[in-house]
Structures are given as C-alpha cells and as structure tokens.
Design a protein around this motif. Sequence first.
Motif, PDB file in Angstrom:
ATOM      1  N   SER A  77       0.852  -1.213   0.000  1.00 48.46           N
ATOM      2  CA  SER A  77       0.000   0.000   0.000  1.00 48.46           C
ATOM      3  C   SER A  77       0.878   1.250   0.000  1.00 48.46           C
ATOM      4  N   ALA A  78       2.035   1.178   0.672  1.00 46.93           N
ATOM      5  CA  ALA A  78       2.955   2.340   0.674  1.00 46.93           C
ATOM      6  C   ALA A  78       3.435   2.604  -0.745  1.00 46.93           C
ATOM      7  N   ALA A  79       3.792   1.538  -1.438  1.00 44.22           N
ATOM      8  CA  ALA A  79       4.291   1.687  -2.813  1.00 44.22           C
ATOM      9  C   ALA A  79       3.181   2.233  -3.715  1.00 44.22           C
ATOM     10  N   TYR A 126      16.470  13.986 -13.235  1.00 43.88           N
ATOM     11  CA  TYR A 126      17.343  12.804 -13.223  1.00 43.88           C
ATOM     12  C   TYR A 126      16.727  11.709 -12.361  1.00 43.88           C
ATOM     13  N   TRP A 127      16.269  12.078 -11.192  1.00 43.25           N
ATOM     14  CA  TRP A 127      15.719  11.082 -10.248  1.00 43.25           C
ATOM     15  C   TRP A 127      14.358  10.590 -10.722  1.00 43.25           C
ATOM     16  N   GLN A 128      13.611  11.421 -11.429  1.00 39.24           N
ATOM     17  CA  GLN A 128      12.343  10.950 -12.006  1.00 39.24           C
ATOM     18  C   GLN A 128      12.622   9.909 -13.089  1.00 39.24           C
ATOM     19  N   GLN A 129      13.754  10.106 -13.788  1.00 40.65           N
ATOM     20  CA  GLN A 129      14.138   9.128 -14.819  1.00 40.65           C
ATOM     21  C   GLN A 129      14.709   7.859 -14.188  1.00 40.65           C
ATOM     22  N   SER A 165      15.847   4.463  -7.454  1.00 43.67           N
ATOM     23  CA  SER A 165      16.182   5.429  -6.378  1.00 43.67           C
ATOM     24  C   SER A 165      15.135   5.473  -5.278  1.00 43.67           C
ATOM     25  N   ALA A 166      14.027   4.718  -5.456  1.00 43.12           N
ATOM     26  CA  ALA A 166      12.981   4.747  -4.408  1.00 43.12           C
ATOM     27  C   ALA A 166      13.426   3.908  -3.213  1.00 43.12           C
ATOM     28  N   VAL A 167      12.969   4.318  -2.037  1.00 47.96           N
ATOM     29  CA  VAL A 167      13.248   3.553  -0.818  1.00 47.96           C
ATOM     30  C   VAL A 167      11.932   3.386  -0.068  1.00 47.96           C
ATOM     31  N   VAL A 168      11.581   2.152   0.295  1.00 44.49           N
ATOM     32  CA  VAL A 168      10.428   1.947   1.179  1.00 44.49           C
ATOM     33  C   VAL A 168      11.012   1.530   2.517  1.00 44.49           C
ATOM     34  N   VAL A 202      19.984   8.513   1.558  1.00 39.95           N
ATOM     35  CA  VAL A 202      21.204   8.945   0.852  1.00 39.95           C
ATOM     36  C   VAL A 202      22.015   7.731   0.401  1.00 39.95           C
ATOM     37  N   LEU A 203      22.012   6.661   1.208  1.00 38.41           N
ATOM     38  CA  LEU A 203      22.718   5.434   0.798  1.00 38.41           C
ATOM     39  C   LEU A 203      22.148   4.925  -0.524  1.00 38.41           C
ATOM     40  N   LYS A 204      20.843   4.948  -0.632  1.00 39.12           N
ATOM     41  CA  LYS A 204      20.187   4.469  -1.862  1.00 39.12           C
ATOM     42  C   LYS A 204      20.598   5.334  -3.054  1.00 39.12           C
ATOM     43  N   LEU A 205      20.607   6.664  -2.837  1.00 42.62           N
ATOM     44  CA  LEU A 205      20.959   7.593  -3.918  1.00 42.62           C
ATOM     45  C   LEU A 205      22.403   7.379  -4.372  1.00 42.62           C
ATOM     46  N   VAL A 206      23.303   7.187  -3.412  1.00 41.58           N
ATOM     47  CA  VAL A 206      24.725   6.996  -3.748  1.00 41.58           C
ATOM     48  C   VAL A 206      24.901   5.679  -4.506  1.00 41.58           C
ATOM     49  N   LYS A 207      24.144   4.668  -4.114  1.00 40.37           N
ATOM     50  CA  LYS A 207      24.241   3.382  -4.829  1.00 40.37           C
ATOM     51  C   LYS A 207      23.809   3.556  -6.295  1.00 40.37           C
TER      52      LYS A 207
END
Length: 419
Positions: free
Chosen positions: A7-9, A72-75, A80-83, A290-295
């Motif tokens: 449901s969050a997603a 960039y992040w929309q693409q 780049s999403a994190v739940v 931020v960890l997710k973004l850097v990955k």
Amino acid sequence: TISWSESAAAEAEAIAAIPCSGHGRAYLDGILVDGVPTCECNTCYAGADCSQLLPDCPADADSGDPLFLEPYWQQHAASSAVVFSGWHRMSYRTTGDYFISVELEKHIRLLHEAVGNAVTDGRFIVFGSGSTQLLNALVYALSPENASTPASVVATAPYYALYKLQTDLFDRREYEWKGVTSKWVNASVASMGNFIEFVTSPNNPDGRLLQSVLGGSSVIYDHAYYWPHFTAIPAPADEDVMIFTASKVTGHASSRFGWAVIKDEKVYQKATEYMQLNTMGVSRDTQLRVLKLVKVMLAEMRGEGGIFEFGHKTTRERWSKLSKVISSSNRFSLQQLSPLYCTYFKKIIDPSPAYAWLKCEMEGDVDCSAVLREAGIISRAGAVFEASSRYARLSLIKTQDDVDLLLQRMEALVSKEDV
Ligand SMILES: C=C(NCc1c(COP(=O)(O)O)cnc(C)c1O)C(=O)O
C-alpha cells in the motif's frame, strides 16, 4: 512477494503520477485538498494543476535550490525509491560508532574514489544535518581550548554569507568572526594567533577554484560544488578538512545531509563530540535514503544514465545560453571562467558554474540587484557576499522553468539596450 509495503508503494506511485502540467509536482506529505496532495508549482506557475503561467511574475534566481537534478531522479524512479518499515531503526543505535551508518560511509568513500574529487584514504568522516551543521562543528573543532584569545574566523570576499552569520550567532567564547582575509593577509605572523579560514572551491557565488589566502594552519575547504556538475575536476582535493553536501551532488537539499572528510584525529573527535551533543547524529531515515541515492550514482557512473553526465549537460547548457545573452550586452558582464581538463570526463570541459556572478558595468547602475528586480528578475545582492552592490548572483541550478524565465527576462533587458 511483497505484502505490508504494497500500500505504501501504491500510494507513492499514485501521488507521483499527478502530472501538475510538468510545472510542479505533488508530494506524499503535500497539503490536502479534497483528500489529495496539491501540486506544488514552480515559481510563476499556479492553478490546481500548475498550468497557469502568471503574467509579469518575476523570475526567481535567488536561491541555490538544486532542482536541476529532479528530472534525473524521475528518470531513475525505480532504482532510487526507498520503502522503509514503520519500525525502521527506532533505536538510537546505528551500525557504526557515533551515529554513523557503516554502509553509507563506505559508499561515500566509493563515490569520491569513482569521481576522483577527494582523497579519503586514511581520513575520518563525520556526517552532518546538511553541511550547514558541519560548518560550525568544524569551527568549534578547530578552535583552541581555553586559549587566551578566541580564534579568528575569516573568509575571502565574495564569500557564502552563512560562514559569518553562523559564527556571529553561536557563542563566541572560543571563536569570533574577524572579517575578510584581505584585512589580515599582511598581518604579522605573531599577531595572527589562531585563524580559521573558510575557503569555498568552487566558490559561491563566482565559481572560481580557490586556495587558502592566509595559508594558516586551520582551513575549512567547503567543496559543496566540487563535482563535475559545476566544475572540471583537475585533481582530487587533498586538504586537512573538506566539506561536501548531498544538496549539491544529488540535489536533495531537504534531506539535510552533508559530510566532512578530516585528516587529524583530534579534529575529528571534536567534530564528532559536537554532533553527539548537538543532535546525536543525523536522522537514520536520511542516512538510508542517501545510501540508496549513492548506490544509484555508483551503478550508473560514467554510463549514459550517469548523474554527472546529466548534471554537467544541464548546467553547461544554461551557462552557455546566459553567456550568449550577456555577450551582446554593454550593460552587464559575467565572471570569466576558463575551460579546464577534467579527470572525471577525461577531457577539457567548458565552464558550468552553479551561479552567474553578474556585474552591472554602467556608471549609474550601482545597485545591480535593483536593476534586475526592475526588469522582473530576483537575484541575490552582491552585498550579501560582502561584495560591491554592483554585483548580483543568479542561480542556474533551479528548475528549467526558473532558468527559462530568467533567460527570457535577461534577453528582454539586454535587447532594450539597443533602443
Ligand atoms: C543553497 C545555497 N548554498 C548552500 C551551501 C551550503 C549549505 O548546504 P547544505 O548542505 O544544504 O546545508 C554550504 N556551503 C556552500 C558553499 C553553499 O553554497 C545558496 O547559496 O543559495
């Protein structure tokens, strides 16, 4: 199979799908109207779906709000999403000491190694809630304990105003703001005492790559913009104290995440003590994000999905368009920046600064930001940087709408010169 996160997603995707006419976006925590988060529009756009361009609305080129990286992040939505669960890291504890995520620190070191913009081997890393929090943490860490006179904090004009504002705000027992370096550059070493010099490289507002002017023992290098989005990387920065921020490399200013790379263990320990006593570290939610973004940045590094390829292309295009407009003007001029070999792109690249440092050249135009405001452009006045009011800063890192409006207003202003 997914279960509790479904449901969050679904909610996140439904909100992200609200189009806002491409001139805004809706967020999960946006203000609700009829139960739906409203579109948050780009400057000068209005209406429930941001479809209306307000007439005579001034272009807002004031803040360094880094929305140029939003597309960039929309693409890269999926990667780049994190739940995170409702019980994610409720404890104060983290995987590393001093409220640091081991994985995030490791990935920050990998990022600097991949980009080649800083030496981190054998150095300590401290996280801050934005590099803003680390600025004073490091002034504190570099100030002498129970010294007879407070440390003198200085910067070279034009400089980022926060250095002075923060130093003046916090208790000056161990340090106080002592103005611009030019006042001290010829002072006798004896009278120098303990100086803490802020050096911003590339500089905010003018984008120049700078070195310490006083050559003293305590220099805080603010490398917020030392990324291929904004400058060539001639060599990895290798200073005793260096500061970086996610705000300008990923564009996530509101995640409030910065880090310092520190050579001296004592300075590191004092900065860490400051972070413990000030906020007990940085939000663990932010560290996960931020960890997710850097990955993502590491996975896409140098490929066509690379963030620096995207970022540099954007800033380069904006700078050359503005330069073209100003090149035909007798009234205005821009800072001169030269092409430079970049070790990241492995070629000579043209300037792509985050900000234009505009000068009003005409005798009567003593207040440049007023001249621009008259023409429907909001800028940041030169005096804010302790520079002449003949200068004004124009942000080139906001949304494309903001830059398009800025260019339109600038073209109209310059074209009036001919008549
Ligand atoms: C947003 C702007 N500056 C952010 C900034 C910061 C603050 O970044 P944060 O990490 O978002 O707190 C630090 N250092 C320099 C040189 C900066 O330019 C601005 O100048 O409009």
